[in-house]
Scaffold this motif. Sequence first.
Motif, mmCIF file in Angstrom:
data_model
loop_
_atom_site.group_PDB
_atom_site.id
_atom_site.type_symbol
_atom_site.label_atom_id
_atom_site.label_comp_id
_atom_site.label_asym_id
_atom_site.label_seq_id
_atom_site.Cartn_x
_atom_site.Cartn_y
_atom_site.Cartn_z
ATOM 1 N N GLY A 9 0.824 -1.215 0.000
ATOM 2 C CA GLY A 9 0.000 0.000 0.000
ATOM 3 C C GLY A 9 0.854 1.259 0.000
ATOM 4 N N MET A 10 1.914 1.259 0.835
ATOM 5 C CA MET A 10 2.791 2.443 0.901
ATOM 6 C C MET A 10 3.468 2.716 -0.438
ATOM 7 S SD MET A 10 4.550 1.815 4.623
ATOM 8 C CE MET A 10 6.031 2.687 4.213
ATOM 9 N N LEU A 11 4.017 1.663 -1.042
ATOM 10 C CA LEU A 11 4.700 1.840 -2.324
ATOM 11 C C LEU A 11 3.729 2.273 -3.418
ATOM 12 C CD1 LEU A 11 7.100 -1.251 -2.265
ATOM 13 C CD2 LEU A 11 7.731 1.124 -1.970
ATOM 14 N N GLY A 12 2.487 1.744 -3.363
ATOM 15 C CA GLY A 12 1.468 2.140 -4.342
ATOM 16 C C GLY A 12 1.138 3.622 -4.252
ATOM 17 N N VAL A 13 1.013 4.148 -3.033
ATOM 18 C CA VAL A 13 0.704 5.578 -2.830
ATOM 19 C C VAL A 13 1.844 6.440 -3.354
ATOM 20 C CG1 VAL A 13 0.383 7.360 -1.066
ATOM 21 C CG2 VAL A 13 -0.844 5.198 -0.886
ATOM 22 N N LEU A 16 1.852 6.571 -7.148
ATOM 23 C CA LEU A 16 0.839 7.490 -7.695
ATOM 24 C C LEU A 16 1.305 8.935 -7.601
ATOM 25 C CD1 LEU A 16 -2.024 7.485 -8.906
ATOM 26 C CD2 LEU A 16 -2.916 7.811 -6.594
ATOM 27 N N LEU A 17 1.873 9.307 -6.443
ATOM 28 C CA LEU A 17 2.374 10.678 -6.261
ATOM 29 C C LEU A 17 3.485 10.989 -7.264
ATOM 30 C CD1 LEU A 17 2.576 10.941 -2.358
ATOM 31 C CD2 LEU A 17 1.162 12.338 -3.859
ATOM 32 N N SER A 18 4.400 10.041 -7.417
ATOM 33 C CA SER A 18 5.517 10.233 -8.341
ATOM 34 C C SER A 18 5.019 10.395 -9.777
ATOM 35 C CB SER A 18 6.455 9.035 -8.238
ATOM 36 O OG SER A 18 7.550 9.180 -9.080
ATOM 37 N N PHE A 19 3.992 9.617 -10.150
ATOM 38 C CA PHE A 19 3.426 9.700 -11.500
ATOM 39 C C PHE A 19 2.779 11.067 -11.740
ATOM 40 C CE2 PHE A 19 0.066 8.780 -14.664
ATOM 41 C CZ PHE A 19 0.890 8.352 -15.702
ATOM 42 N N LEU A 58 9.038 9.603 -13.553
ATOM 43 C CA LEU A 58 8.212 8.601 -14.247
ATOM 44 C C LEU A 58 8.780 7.193 -14.018
ATOM 45 C CD1 LEU A 58 5.784 8.260 -16.118
ATOM 46 C CD2 LEU A 58 7.302 8.514 -18.069
ATOM 47 N N PHE A 59 10.099 7.060 -14.112
ATOM 48 C CA PHE A 59 10.720 5.754 -13.890
ATOM 49 C C PHE A 59 10.513 5.305 -12.445
ATOM 50 C CE2 PHE A 59 14.876 3.124 -14.125
ATOM 51 C CZ PHE A 59 14.143 2.012 -14.502
ATOM 52 N N MET A 60 10.633 6.252 -11.506
ATOM 53 C CA MET A 60 10.406 5.915 -10.096
ATOM 54 C C MET A 60 8.981 5.421 -9.870
ATOM 55 S SD MET A 60 12.239 8.149 -7.217
ATOM 56 C CE MET A 60 11.357 9.636 -7.475
ATOM 57 N N SER A 61 8.015 6.072 -10.511
ATOM 58 C CA SER A 61 6.614 5.659 -10.317
ATOM 59 C C SER A 61 6.400 4.236 -10.835
ATOM 60 C CB SER A 61 5.660 6.634 -11.018
ATOM 61 O OG SER A 61 5.706 6.460 -12.410
ATOM 62 N N LEU A 90 14.213 -7.240 2.546
ATOM 63 C CA LEU A 90 15.269 -7.279 1.512
ATOM 64 C C LEU A 90 14.757 -6.683 0.197
ATOM 65 C CD1 LEU A 90 16.975 -10.758 2.027
ATOM 66 C CD2 LEU A 90 18.118 -8.560 2.069
ATOM 67 N N VAL A 91 13.526 -7.032 -0.163
ATOM 68 C CA VAL A 91 12.939 -6.496 -1.407
ATOM 69 C C VAL A 91 12.792 -4.977 -1.303
ATOM 70 C CG1 VAL A 91 10.864 -6.468 -2.850
ATOM 71 C CG2 VAL A 91 11.764 -8.635 -2.022
ATOM 72 N N VAL A 92 12.362 -4.483 -0.139
ATOM 73 C CA VAL A 92 12.194 -3.034 0.055
ATOM 74 C C VAL A 92 13.558 -2.334 -0.021
ATOM 75 C CG1 VAL A 92 11.521 -1.255 1.719
ATOM 76 C CG2 VAL A 92 10.049 -3.231 1.342
ATOM 77 N N MET A 93 14.601 -2.950 0.579
ATOM 78 C CA MET A 93 15.960 -2.380 0.472
ATOM 79 C C MET A 93 16.418 -2.339 -0.985
ATOM 80 S SD MET A 93 17.901 -4.180 3.654
ATOM 81 C CE MET A 93 19.530 -3.960 2.970
ATOM 82 N N PHE A 94 16.063 -3.357 -1.726
ATOM 83 C CA PHE A 94 16.399 -3.436 -3.153
ATOM 84 C C PHE A 94 15.776 -2.254 -3.907
ATOM 85 C CE2 PHE A 94 16.205 -5.951 -7.243
ATOM 86 C CZ PHE A 94 17.577 -6.111 -7.350
ATOM 87 N N VAL A 95 14.499 -2.008 -3.614
ATOM 88 C CA VAL A 95 13.774 -0.914 -4.285
ATOM 89 C C VAL A 95 14.359 0.437 -3.878
ATOM 90 C CG1 VAL A 95 11.523 0.203 -4.508
ATOM 91 C CG2 VAL A 95 11.670 -2.283 -4.510
ATOM 92 N N LEU A 96 14.700 0.598 -2.594
ATOM 93 C CA LEU A 96 15.272 1.870 -2.125
ATOM 94 C C LEU A 96 16.628 2.147 -2.777
ATOM 95 C CD1 LEU A 96 14.358 1.829 1.685
ATOM 96 C CD2 LEU A 96 13.350 3.239 -0.108
ATOM 97 N N SER A 97 17.435 1.093 -2.967
ATOM 98 C CA SER A 97 18.725 1.265 -3.669
ATOM 99 C C SER A 97 18.495 1.761 -5.094
ATOM 100 C CB SER A 97 19.493 -0.060 -3.721
ATOM 101 O OG SER A 97 19.774 -0.527 -2.438
ATOM 102 N N MET A 98 17.463 1.204 -5.745
ATOM 103 C CA MET A 98 17.139 1.635 -7.102
ATOM 104 C C MET A 98 16.673 3.088 -7.119
ATOM 105 S SD MET A 98 17.272 0.383 -10.128
ATOM 106 C CE MET A 98 16.878 1.072 -11.714
ATOM 107 N N MET A 99 15.882 3.471 -6.115
ATOM 108 C CA MET A 99 15.413 4.864 -6.016
ATOM 109 C C MET A 99 16.606 5.825 -5.920
ATOM 110 S SD MET A 99 12.130 4.882 -5.963
ATOM 111 C CE MET A 99 12.233 3.551 -7.091
#
Length: 571
Positions: A9-13, A16-19, A58-61, A90-99
């Motif tokens: 839910g957090m990542l989805g919100v 949307l904001l990033s988009f 856009l890529f972040m969204s 671990l998956v969330v850390m992966f996404v944060l590194s990409m951000m």
Amino acid sequence: MSICKIYSGMLGVFSLLSFMFSLKFMLLDYSVIIEYNLINLNSSLIIMTILLDWMSLLFMSFVLFISSMVIFYSEEYMAGDLYMVRFILLVVMFVLSMMLMIISPNLISILLGWDGLGLVSYCLVIYYQNVKSYNAGMLTALSNRIGDVALLMAIAWMLNFGSWSFIYYLDFLKMDKIMELISFLVILAAMTKSAQIPFSSWLPAAMAAPTPVSSLVHSSTLVTAGVYLMIRFNFVLNESMKMMFLLIASLTMFMSGMGANFEFDLKKIIALSTLSQLGLMMSILVLGSYELAFFHLLTHALFKALLFMCAGAIIHSMNNCQDIRYMGNLINQMPVVCSFFNICNFSLCGLPFLSGFYSKDLIVEVMSMSILNLLIYSLFYISIGLTVCYSFRLSYYSLIGQFNFISLNCLGEEKSFMLKGMSGLIFLVVFSGSMLSWMIFPSPYFICLPMLLKFMTLFMIIFGMYIGYELAKFKISYNFKSLEFLTLSSFLGQMWNMPMISTLGVNFYPLFLGEIYLKKFDQGWLEYYGGQNINLKLKFLSKFFQILSINHLKIYFLLTVIWLIYIIVLF
């Protein structure tokens, strides 16, 4: 409420904001650079820089949306796992590194995100702890370390400019020799991360990770990091670098398409298709159309994430069996998953009016309008045919052919979490291509091609479908058991023996020399002249001198006799 739903839910919100922000920045042609000075080091400033423009937002969204769907999907896929919370974190850390990597126009902070991706990907690849996973994890980590070292060297060379924020120097330092060297190092880093030849072998090996991780890695995070970095650096590449990189990217596309036609592992086929699409993105990028590469990056992220999710659902239902020869006729047992799977496959092939068509067809037509040699044309069009070929073969084996699995199975779609996670992506797989093309290209590309070249893509797709169908129902007859055919199929199916070169090719000779060293030196001469033998000799001599120092009368007389003999002989 479970941890999966909370993070999803957090990542989805945030997605949307990033988009929304990316749309606003795109309409206003607006960019924001935020700088925070951390340390002054002589004349170099270490500044934390954040770049927010339409591309990064856009890529972040997209990354956030795909990761939210993947985490939601993981709740059922990883059900029963003892360390579920650790996996999600671990998956969330992966996404944060990409951000961090996406929003950084600074090589230092890019390296932090880049290394974060490499480190967390290693932890995720070895998540199922067995020898195969450890080998795959080590191959992944060490291949990516080459790129990390190249980035470190680029950081060292950028000290010549007084700052690591490369975005300020790209335009007016194009012809500078140091900037050329830095751009070459960045190309090397991008090649390792995006698994171009000769660093391709880690990508299929990384399939040892759980399927939700594969879905994330192959769609929008790890492998796309190299493409994204090249998009940012595309202004500084000179012609010779572009031509060299174009050949490598085209060969990667051809090699992976050929290899996928000989593969029977469901996840490896989809992994090789990712490699093929990465070659396509890289090749159009060096031809000068970086916006087209970015467009294909986004559309590919959507259908590839869903393709892996469908594969995961099939594997999950088939008691973790990944061999496509055991599948077949799944359309009756799993109709929704198979429908999604087919839509993604069609999108990958470039079926008109699905999302993949808008980017892929445009890329091929823009390439056809360029002035290039026959080799690149041939590689492009043959690779398109091969993509359709392995996709059609995969669909035939898994959805249409004869069911070969055990009678006692649990095929079905009763539970809904995986389907809900997949349903969140399916509408975007169908509609995102047209929406993104209207957003990214306010004035459309003008394509001017002769009739033959215009229909060439369609012809290659139809030809690829026919070859794929023939390959799928093809039974190995006596003629094809010959050693030459088996050697050829092994060579092509093993990605031109690249995994062998990356593993045995790198460590065989050091191990062989180590064995010689052990036998000849450690257990040979060094054993004689080394610690053990010297110890024995010293002990012997000390005992001898101890006897001499006891002062016995007979020893005294014996030494006198020896001394007299010595004098008589000498004089």
